[in-house]
Motif scaffolding. Structure first.
Motif, PDB file in Angstrom:
ATOM      1  N   SER A  11       0.822  -1.219   0.000  1.00  0.00           N
ATOM      2  CA  SER A  11       0.000   0.000   0.000  1.00  0.00           C
ATOM      3  C   SER A  11       0.850   1.261   0.000  1.00  0.00           C
ATOM      4  O   SER A  11       0.332   2.357  -0.212  1.00  0.00           O
ATOM      5  CB  SER A  11      -0.930   0.005   1.219  1.00  0.00           C
ATOM      6  N   ARG A  12       2.148   1.118   0.211  1.00  0.00           N
ATOM      7  CA  ARG A  12       3.059   2.266   0.261  1.00  0.00           C
ATOM      8  C   ARG A  12       3.846   2.445  -1.037  1.00  0.00           C
ATOM      9  O   ARG A  12       4.855   3.154  -1.067  1.00  0.00           O
ATOM     10  CB  ARG A  12       4.049   2.093   1.436  1.00  0.00           C
ATOM     11  N   ALA A  13       3.369   1.857  -2.117  1.00  0.00           N
ATOM     12  CA  ALA A  13       4.092   1.899  -3.398  1.00  0.00           C
ATOM     13  C   ALA A  13       4.348   3.331  -3.866  1.00  0.00           C
ATOM     14  O   ALA A  13       5.480   3.697  -4.203  1.00  0.00           O
ATOM     15  CB  ALA A  13       3.308   1.118  -4.455  1.00  0.00           C
ATOM     16  N   THR A  14       3.302   4.149  -3.897  1.00  0.00           N
ATOM     17  CA  THR A  14       3.470   5.534  -4.361  1.00  0.00           C
ATOM     18  C   THR A  14       4.352   6.331  -3.411  1.00  0.00           C
ATOM     19  O   THR A  14       5.231   7.089  -3.842  1.00  0.00           O
ATOM     20  CB  THR A  14       2.096   6.215  -4.491  1.00  0.00           C
ATOM     21  N   ALA A  15       4.137   6.153  -2.114  1.00  0.00           N
ATOM     22  CA  ALA A  15       4.950   6.864  -1.127  1.00  0.00           C
ATOM     23  C   ALA A  15       6.418   6.481  -1.243  1.00  0.00           C
ATOM     24  O   ALA A  15       7.303   7.329  -1.087  1.00  0.00           O
ATOM     25  CB  ALA A  15       4.442   6.571   0.281  1.00  0.00           C
ATOM     26  N   TYR A  16       6.670   5.199  -1.500  1.00  0.00           N
ATOM     27  CA  TYR A  16       8.049   4.734  -1.655  1.00  0.00           C
ATOM     28  C   TYR A  16       8.723   5.449  -2.822  1.00  0.00           C
ATOM     29  O   TYR A  16       9.869   5.909  -2.711  1.00  0.00           O
ATOM     30  CB  TYR A  16       8.058   3.224  -1.868  1.00  0.00           C
ATOM     31  N   PHE A 180       5.813  14.537  17.058  1.00  0.00           N
ATOM     32  CA  PHE A 180       5.782  13.210  16.453  1.00  0.00           C
ATOM     33  C   PHE A 180       6.439  13.280  15.084  1.00  0.00           C
ATOM     34  O   PHE A 180       5.964  13.953  14.185  1.00  0.00           O
ATOM     35  CB  PHE A 180       4.338  12.713  16.328  1.00  0.00           C
ATOM     36  N   GLN A 181       7.570  12.585  14.950  1.00  0.00           N
ATOM     37  CA  GLN A 181       8.314  12.571  13.693  1.00  0.00           C
ATOM     38  C   GLN A 181       8.192  11.206  13.036  1.00  0.00           C
ATOM     39  O   GLN A 181       8.312  10.177  13.690  1.00  0.00           O
ATOM     40  CB  GLN A 181       9.799  12.888  13.949  1.00  0.00           C
ATOM     41  N   PHE A 182       7.955  11.198  11.723  1.00  0.00           N
ATOM     42  CA  PHE A 182       7.809   9.939  11.001  1.00  0.00           C
ATOM     43  C   PHE A 182       8.354  10.084   9.583  1.00  0.00           C
ATOM     44  O   PHE A 182       8.466  11.190   9.040  1.00  0.00           O
ATOM     45  CB  PHE A 182       6.336   9.504  10.955  1.00  0.00           C
ATOM     46  N   HIS A 183       8.706   8.949   8.998  1.00  0.00           N
ATOM     47  CA  HIS A 183       9.200   8.913   7.629  1.00  0.00           C
ATOM     48  C   HIS A 183       7.998   8.857   6.686  1.00  0.00           C
ATOM     49  O   HIS A 183       7.115   8.021   6.840  1.00  0.00           O
ATOM     50  CB  HIS A 183      10.095   7.683   7.431  1.00  0.00           C
ATOM     51  N   HIS A 184       7.995   9.739   5.686  1.00  0.00           N
ATOM     52  CA  HIS A 184       6.839   9.843   4.800  1.00  0.00           C
ATOM     53  C   HIS A 184       6.624   8.572   3.964  1.00  0.00           C
ATOM     54  O   HIS A 184       5.509   8.313   3.492  1.00  0.00           O
ATOM     55  CB  HIS A 184       6.987  11.050   3.873  1.00  0.00           C
ATOM     56  N   THR A 185       7.669   7.785   3.787  1.00  0.00           N
ATOM     57  CA  THR A 185       7.495   6.501   3.107  1.00  0.00           C
ATOM     58  C   THR A 185       6.653   5.561   3.950  1.00  0.00           C
ATOM     59  O   THR A 185       5.866   4.766   3.424  1.00  0.00           O
ATOM     60  CB  THR A 185       8.862   5.859   2.803  1.00  0.00           C
ATOM     61  N   GLN A 186       6.799   5.637   5.256  1.00  0.00           N
ATOM     62  CA  GLN A 186       6.087   4.743   6.159  1.00  0.00           C
ATOM     63  C   GLN A 186       4.606   5.074   6.258  1.00  0.00           C
ATOM     64  O   GLN A 186       3.754   4.178   6.269  1.00  0.00           O
ATOM     65  CB  GLN A 186       6.706   4.790   7.555  1.00  0.00           C
TER      66      GLN A 186
END
Length: 210
Positions: A11-16, A180-186
């Motif tokens: 489901s993270r194909a586009t984000a990746y 809250f910090q997160f990686h946009h790919t995740q």
């Protein structure tokens, strides 16, 4: 144990494709939590504030699918379990990190928290569960009140990370600003927003668990 998955089949194909090689792939959200219930439970049950927050962080994340995938190097890894990391002051005056495995039972989580942090403080070594679980990092800077923190934006450490300072009183309530910090790919902003809403809900219902 984590396993590598094909980003194109997830489901993270586009984000990746969009964010995996971005120069600044990390996103930071700021939110102020109402932690009044925490103080009530902490004082009544003699439980550590930091432990309670780590517990609710993990509980808020476990039902969000995106928390179980993480970009590592250029791979997309999938995990089965979640842990929360806390910073521990060791007996030599330094610090180490300590990963606490999530379990829904608060008493069991508290036992793991106390045992693991005591071991880390005594041995001046880390408790690392990153080879087994998706670890949510945390950092508490309780020496002062903070409005927010922006962490490293390099993409070297991609785990979701939550930071906070000292809670503060406002009228009859107690507030705690967090970052809250997160990686946009995740995950996307909507997933992060749902997590933060879940976190406040878990804080609010903690009293109902005894």
């Amino acid at each position: 144990m984590p396993k590598e998955i094909n980003p194109k089949e997830s489901s993270r194909a586009t984000a990746y494709e969009l964010w995996m090689k971005a120069r600044d792939p990390m996103v930071t959200f700021f939110k102020t939590l109402d932690v009044t219930n925490f103080l009530t439970v902490s004082r009544k049950k003699k439980l550590k504030f930091n432990m309670l927050l780590c517990y609710c962080i993990a509980k808020a994340a476990v039902n969000i699918e995106e928390f179980y995938t993480l970009p590592v190097d250029e791979k997309l890894m999938q995990y089965d379990t979640i842990a929360v990391s806390t910073i521990v002051n060791n007996k030599r005056g330094g610090i180490n990190f300590c990963d606490i495995p999530y379990t829904e039972d608060l008493e069991t989580f508290n036992q793991h928290y106390l045992e693991n942090t005591a071991w880390v403080a005594e041995h001046c070594d880390n408790k690392d569960l990153s080879s087994e679980s998706l670890v949510i990092g945390t950092s508490a800077i309780i020496e002062t009140e903070l409005d927010g923190i922006v962490g490293m934006n390099t993409g070297i450490f991609n785990n979701p990370f939550i930071s906070w300072g000292r809670y503060r009183k406002k009228d009859l309530q107690y507030e705690l600003p967090i970052s809250f910090q997160f990686h946009h790919t995740q995950m996307d902003g909507s997933h992060a927003g749902r997590f933060l809403e879940n976190l406040q809900k878990e804080i609010n219902v903690l009293l109902m668990r005894g």
